[in-house]
Design a protein around this motif. Structure first.
Motif, PDB file in Angstrom:
ATOM      1  N   UNK A 278       1.805   6.462  -3.247  1.00 23.68           N
ATOM      2  CA  UNK A 278       0.487   6.364  -2.629  1.00 23.68           C
ATOM      3  C   UNK A 278      -0.298   5.163  -3.109  1.00 23.68           C
ATOM      4  N   UNK A 279      -0.096   4.781  -4.356  1.00 20.02           N
ATOM      5  CA  UNK A 279      -0.842   3.635  -4.901  1.00 20.02           C
ATOM      6  C   UNK A 279      -0.330   2.307  -4.349  1.00 20.02           C
ATOM      7  N   UNK A 280       0.870   2.318  -3.776  1.00 23.69           N
ATOM      8  CA  UNK A 280       1.435   1.107  -3.178  1.00 23.69           C
ATOM      9  C   UNK A 280       1.487   1.197  -1.652  1.00 23.69           C
ATOM     10  N   UNK A 281       1.056   2.322  -1.116  1.00 20.64           N
ATOM     11  CA  UNK A 281       1.203   2.597   0.317  1.00 20.64           C
ATOM     12  C   UNK A 281       2.679   2.587   0.697  1.00 20.64           C
ATOM     13  N   UNK A 282       3.479   3.250  -0.119  1.00 20.93           N
ATOM     14  CA  UNK A 282       4.920   3.319   0.088  1.00 20.93           C
ATOM     15  C   UNK A 282       5.382   4.768   0.178  1.00 20.93           C
ATOM     16  N   UNK A 283       6.493   4.984   0.883  1.00 15.80           N
ATOM     17  CA  UNK A 283       7.050   6.327   1.026  1.00 15.80           C
ATOM     18  C   UNK A 283       7.883   6.680  -0.207  1.00 15.80           C
TER      19      UNK A 283
END
Length: 347
Positions: A278-283
């Motif tokens: 979530x902090x990287x906008x990654x799954x």
């Protein structure tokens, strides 16, 4: 680079085990829709900049050993309709199609395939014979990587000599092994070195929840000897994606490995992966693939069944977890009992 071979590949590749396979993947059936999805995965990979594809002559075997996947790899790239006649497939997968795509789009496709060390295959000549069959089906004059799929019950020295012969004859641009232990890896490296042939890679099962290569000396030996570790099952066959839950385990053979009980114990780690992502906008998938990339000298090859998955995998590139995040995930993963690996790792 794959080891010291000089062969360049993308930092993440695509494993083609699931393409056409009905013994482990695809719930024992294959149809036009799944074929179309796999074709989309191939094209989306190229569109996303992923140009390294790993296949093998025994993938998609079904009953007996049908050498299907080499046909399928190039077929997916260039066919516009499915035709089941192998003669028609041969017409579709000639080298000129790769050449056309390269000329039009500048795409370099790197293909790795493997030799099946079957008990009835003997000596160095069997390696050359199998390789020429794969090259014919692929419609190419050489491949970027040719690997021994697993250690043979016997005849391993002859198989290694066969790899060296293939390299010297220009049929392959690099050679590798797969599922090799530290001792076997060192022995293979030394034998090939005497022929002046670099051992470029060792393809092994490696993921956040299957870290056997870290524990059995394989990863350290690869780093020491300059051998690239190619990680298969890097998302633990989907278990680390977060899409499976105790109430929704995978179907087919994977359901016997990644059981509801196992998935219950995995949930705290999945939650942490989601939090970090979530902090990287990654799954979660992108996080666990990036975790492997952060180990250094590792090329993950997740299997993409469709275009959406291929595009998601590409999102694992271009950024890195912090050292603290890498170790936090490793620490939490230690609390998860590891699943059983491929038995040939112990040969």
């Amino acid at each position: 680079m794959l080891g010291g071979s000089g062969v360049a590949v993308t930092k993440l590749g695509i494993g083609a085990w699931s393409w056409g396979d009905t013994t482990y993947w695809n719930d024992f059936e294959w149809d036009d829709r799944k074929l179309k999805d796999a074709k989309g995965a191939f094209e989306a990979s190229l569109d996303s900049g992923i140009t390294f594809f790993d296949t093998a002559e025994v993938y998609g075997a079904g009953v007996g050993i049908k050498i299907v996947l080499d046909y399928f790899l190039l077929y997916c790239s260039f066919s516009r309709s499915f035709q089941s006649n192998p003669d028609n497939l041969l017409m579709l997968m000639t080298f000129r199609f790769i050449k056309e795509r390269k000329e039009k789009e500048g795409v370099e496709v790197a293909i790795a395939t493997k030799f099946a060390a079957l008990p009835w295959r003997f000596g160095r000549g069997s390696v050359i014979s199998a390789l020429k069959g794969s090259l014919s089906r692929l419609g190419v004059s050489s491949v970027e990587s040719y690997q021994l799929h697993w250690p043979g019950i016997w005849g391993n020295e002859g198989y290694l000599d066969g790899l060296a012969d293939a390299y010297e004859q220009g049929l392959v641009k690099s050679v590798g092994v797969s599922n090799y232990s530290e001792k076997r890896l060192r022995d293979a490296h030394e034998r090939l070195k005497k022929r002046g042939v670099p051992l470029a890679s060792n393809q092994v099962n490696y993921s956040l929840i299957y870290r056997n290569p870290e524990e059995n000396g394989v990863k350290a030996a690869c780093d020491e000897l300059g051998i690239t570790l190619i990680a298969y099952s890097p998302i633990a066959q989907g278990a680390l994606t977060g899409k499976y839950t105790p109430a929704n385990p995978p179907t087919g053979p994977r359901g016997r490995i990644y059981t509801s009980d196992f998935l219950s114990k995995l949930q705290p780690l999945i939650n942490k992966i989601r939090e970090i992502g979530g902090s990287y906008d990654k799954t979660p998938t992108q996080v666990v693939l990036n975790w492997l990339i952060c180990q250094g000298n590792v090329v993950p090859i997740p299997g993409a069944k469709n275009a959406e998955q291929a595009r998601e995998f590409a999102g694992a590139l271009g950024w890195l977890l912090t050292e603290q995040e890498v170790e936090e995930l490793r620490s939490m993963a230690r609390e998860v009992k590891p699943v059983m690996g491929f038995p040939v790792e112990k040969l």
